[in-house]
Design a protein around this motif. Structure first.
Motif, PDB file in Angstrom:
ATOM      1  N   MET A  67       0.831  -1.194   0.000  1.00  0.00           N
ATOM      2  CA  MET A  67       0.000   0.000   0.000  1.00  0.00           C
ATOM      3  C   MET A  67       0.870   1.251   0.000  1.00  0.00           C
ATOM      4  SD  MET A  67      -1.513   0.570   3.772  1.00  0.00           S
ATOM      5  CE  MET A  67      -0.466   1.129   5.065  1.00  0.00           C
ATOM      6  N   ALA A  68       0.315   2.310  -0.499  1.00  0.00           N
ATOM      7  CA  ALA A  68       1.022   3.594  -0.482  1.00  0.00           C
ATOM      8  C   ALA A  68       0.952   4.148   0.933  1.00  0.00           C
ATOM      9  CB  ALA A  68       0.386   4.550  -1.470  1.00  0.00           C
ATOM     10  N   VAL A  69       2.091   4.497   1.474  1.00  0.00           N
ATOM     11  CA  VAL A  69       2.134   5.025   2.832  1.00  0.00           C
ATOM     12  C   VAL A  69       2.392   6.525   2.853  1.00  0.00           C
ATOM     13  CG1 VAL A  69       2.759   2.860   3.947  1.00  0.00           C
ATOM     14  CG2 VAL A  69       4.548   4.338   3.065  1.00  0.00           C
ATOM     15  N   CYS A  70       2.855   7.072   1.718  1.00  0.00           N
ATOM     16  CA  CYS A  70       3.112   8.506   1.635  1.00  0.00           C
ATOM     17  C   CYS A  70       2.911   8.975   0.202  1.00  0.00           C
ATOM     18  CB  CYS A  70       4.540   8.802   2.094  1.00  0.00           C
ATOM     19  SG  CYS A  70       5.002  10.546   1.979  1.00  0.00           S
ATOM     20  N   VAL A  88      10.348   3.854  -3.332  1.00  0.00           N
ATOM     21  CA  VAL A  88       9.981   5.229  -3.647  1.00  0.00           C
ATOM     22  C   VAL A  88       9.882   5.370  -5.161  1.00  0.00           C
ATOM     23  CG1 VAL A  88      10.606   7.655  -3.372  1.00  0.00           C
ATOM     24  CG2 VAL A  88      11.215   6.015  -1.595  1.00  0.00           C
ATOM     25  N   TYR A  89       8.722   5.850  -5.635  1.00  0.00           N
ATOM     26  CA  TYR A  89       8.474   6.033  -7.057  1.00  0.00           C
ATOM     27  C   TYR A  89       8.293   7.518  -7.351  1.00  0.00           C
ATOM     28  CZ  TYR A  89       7.581   1.026  -7.262  1.00  0.00           C
ATOM     29  OH  TYR A  89       7.719  -0.333  -7.197  1.00  0.00           O
ATOM     30  N   GLY A  90       8.645   7.931  -8.574  1.00  0.00           N
ATOM     31  CA  GLY A  90       8.576   9.340  -8.927  1.00  0.00           C
ATOM     32  C   GLY A  90       7.878   9.604 -10.242  1.00  0.00           C
ATOM     33  N   TYR A  91       7.399  10.823 -10.380  1.00  0.00           N
ATOM     34  CA  TYR A  91       6.673  11.286 -11.558  1.00  0.00           C
ATOM     35  C   TYR A  91       6.907  12.785 -11.643  1.00  0.00           C
ATOM     36  CZ  TYR A  91       2.467  11.929 -14.529  1.00  0.00           C
ATOM     37  OH  TYR A  91       1.587  12.222 -15.541  1.00  0.00           O
ATOM     38  N   LEU A 114       1.523  -4.688  -5.863  1.00  0.00           N
ATOM     39  CA  LEU A 114       1.504  -3.497  -6.713  1.00  0.00           C
ATOM     40  C   LEU A 114       2.468  -3.675  -7.875  1.00  0.00           C
ATOM     41  CD1 LEU A 114       1.366  -0.493  -4.245  1.00  0.00           C
ATOM     42  CD2 LEU A 114      -0.375  -1.226  -5.830  1.00  0.00           C
ATOM     43  N   ARG A 115       1.931  -3.573  -9.057  1.00  0.00           N
ATOM     44  CA  ARG A 115       2.770  -3.671 -10.249  1.00  0.00           C
ATOM     45  C   ARG A 115       2.999  -2.282 -10.817  1.00  0.00           C
ATOM     46  NH1 ARG A 115      -0.897  -7.695 -13.137  1.00  0.00           N
ATOM     47  NH2 ARG A 115      -2.131  -7.390 -11.320  1.00  0.00           N
ATOM     48  N   ASP A 116       3.882  -2.225 -11.791  1.00  0.00           N
ATOM     49  CA  ASP A 116       4.251  -0.954 -12.398  1.00  0.00           C
ATOM     50  C   ASP A 116       3.038  -0.241 -12.988  1.00  0.00           C
ATOM     51  OD1 ASP A 116       6.600   0.643 -12.733  1.00  0.00           O
ATOM     52  OD2 ASP A 116       6.358   0.355 -14.897  1.00  0.00           O
ATOM     53  N   ILE A 173       1.072   1.483 -10.246  1.00  0.00           N
ATOM     54  CA  ILE A 173       1.753   2.691  -9.779  1.00  0.00           C
ATOM     55  C   ILE A 173       1.543   3.825 -10.783  1.00  0.00           C
ATOM     56  CG2 ILE A 173       3.999   3.696  -9.204  1.00  0.00           C
ATOM     57  CD1 ILE A 173       3.207   1.732  -7.121  1.00  0.00           C
ATOM     58  N   ARG A 174       1.667   3.511 -12.081  1.00  0.00           N
ATOM     59  CA  ARG A 174       1.422   4.522 -13.131  1.00  0.00           C
ATOM     60  C   ARG A 174       0.000   5.063 -13.032  1.00  0.00           C
ATOM     61  NH1 ARG A 174       4.825   4.544 -17.948  1.00  0.00           N
ATOM     62  NH2 ARG A 174       6.479   3.025 -17.684  1.00  0.00           N
ATOM     63  N   SER A 175      -0.947   4.173 -12.782  1.00  0.00           N
ATOM     64  CA  SER A 175      -2.349   4.588 -12.655  1.00  0.00           C
ATOM     65  C   SER A 175      -2.538   5.529 -11.462  1.00  0.00           C
ATOM     66  CB  SER A 175      -3.226   3.349 -12.500  1.00  0.00           C
ATOM     67  OG  SER A 175      -4.546   3.702 -12.236  1.00  0.00           O
ATOM     68  N   MET A 176      -1.861   5.238 -10.359  1.00  0.00           N
ATOM     69  CA  MET A 176      -1.943   6.120  -9.193  1.00  0.00           C
ATOM     70  C   MET A 176      -1.402   7.503  -9.536  1.00  0.00           C
ATOM     71  SD  MET A 176      -0.765   3.497  -6.174  1.00  0.00           S
ATOM     72  CE  MET A 176      -0.693   4.733  -4.897  1.00  0.00           C
ATOM     73  N   PHE A 177      -0.286   7.551 -10.277  1.00  0.00           N
ATOM     74  CA  PHE A 177       0.287   8.844 -10.659  1.00  0.00           C
ATOM     75  C   PHE A 177      -0.634   9.598 -11.614  1.00  0.00           C
ATOM     76  CE2 PHE A 177       4.575   7.241  -9.323  1.00  0.00           C
ATOM     77  CZ  PHE A 177       4.828   8.250  -8.417  1.00  0.00           C
ATOM     78  N   ARG A 178      -1.287   8.891 -12.528  1.00  0.00           N
ATOM     79  CA  ARG A 178      -2.226   9.569 -13.442  1.00  0.00           C
ATOM     80  C   ARG A 178      -3.383  10.182 -12.671  1.00  0.00           C
ATOM     81  NH1 ARG A 178      -2.781   4.946 -16.380  1.00  0.00           N
ATOM     82  NH2 ARG A 178      -0.739   4.550 -17.232  1.00  0.00           N
ATOM     83  N   LYS A 179      -3.933   9.433 -11.707  1.00  0.00           N
ATOM     84  CA  LYS A 179      -5.023   9.965 -10.873  1.00  0.00           C
ATOM     85  C   LYS A 179      -4.556  11.193 -10.093  1.00  0.00           C
ATOM     86  CE  LYS A 179      -7.356   5.586 -10.010  1.00  0.00           C
ATOM     87  NZ  LYS A 179      -7.657   4.593  -8.965  1.00  0.00           N
ATOM     88  N   LEU A 180      -3.358  11.093  -9.552  1.00  0.00           N
ATOM     89  CA  LEU A 180      -2.808  12.207  -8.777  1.00  0.00           C
ATOM     90  C   LEU A 180      -2.579  13.429  -9.656  1.00  0.00           C
ATOM     91  CD1 LEU A 180      -1.814  12.923  -5.918  1.00  0.00           C
ATOM     92  CD2 LEU A 180       0.443  12.166  -6.618  1.00  0.00           C
TER      93      LEU A 180
END
Length: 141
Positions: A1-4, A69-72, A91-93, A96-103
């Protein structure tokens, strides 16, 4: 899960940081701050190789014992950083990309608010709600 989940301004100061275990909030501030050098290095290497078309998703910035830690980076050099627990191998890549798009979409919507001044800390309730939903939905999955 994302913690931060954090949003970092072009000038490398935090606009928004949300953590789930609030007792370790300072630890995540340090983690996000230390990954900014890696972000700058990846952005500069990508911009040298490809002139105009660059990938916004930077991928894994660095792993630690407990977290990844992942970045965008947006086109305006605003940085998004998501810290994920290492124990969560589900969590796959693509997720994570989908989370960044939503953000990124939520950040864009928040910028369209005429009462928000770019560069100020983010205090939008709708943005905060979406980030919490992203973090909680990862817990429930």
């Amino acid at each position: 899960m994302a913690v931060c989940v954090s949003v970092i301004a072009k000038e490398n100061y935090p606009l928004y940081i949300k953590t789930i275990p609030t007792e370790n909030e300072l630890k995540f501030h340090y983690t996000v701050h230390t990954c900014l050098d890696v972000v700058e290095e990846k952005v500069s290497s990508v911009s040298k190789s490809v002139n105009d078309l660059r990938e916004l998703y930077l991928g894994l910035l660095y792993p630690t014992e407990d977290y990844k830690v992942y970045g965008y980076v947006t086109n305006t050099k605003v940085k998004f950083v998501i810290v994920v627990e290492t124990s969560n191998t589900l969590l796959r890549d693509n997720e994570i990309r989908s989370m960044f798009r939503k953000l990124h979409n939520a950040y864009t919507d928040m910028l369209c608010n005429p009462f928000y001044t770019p560069g100020e800390t983010i205090k939008s309730r709708s943005f905060d709600k979406l980030v919490l939903q992203m973090m909680v939905s990862e817990v429930q999955s």
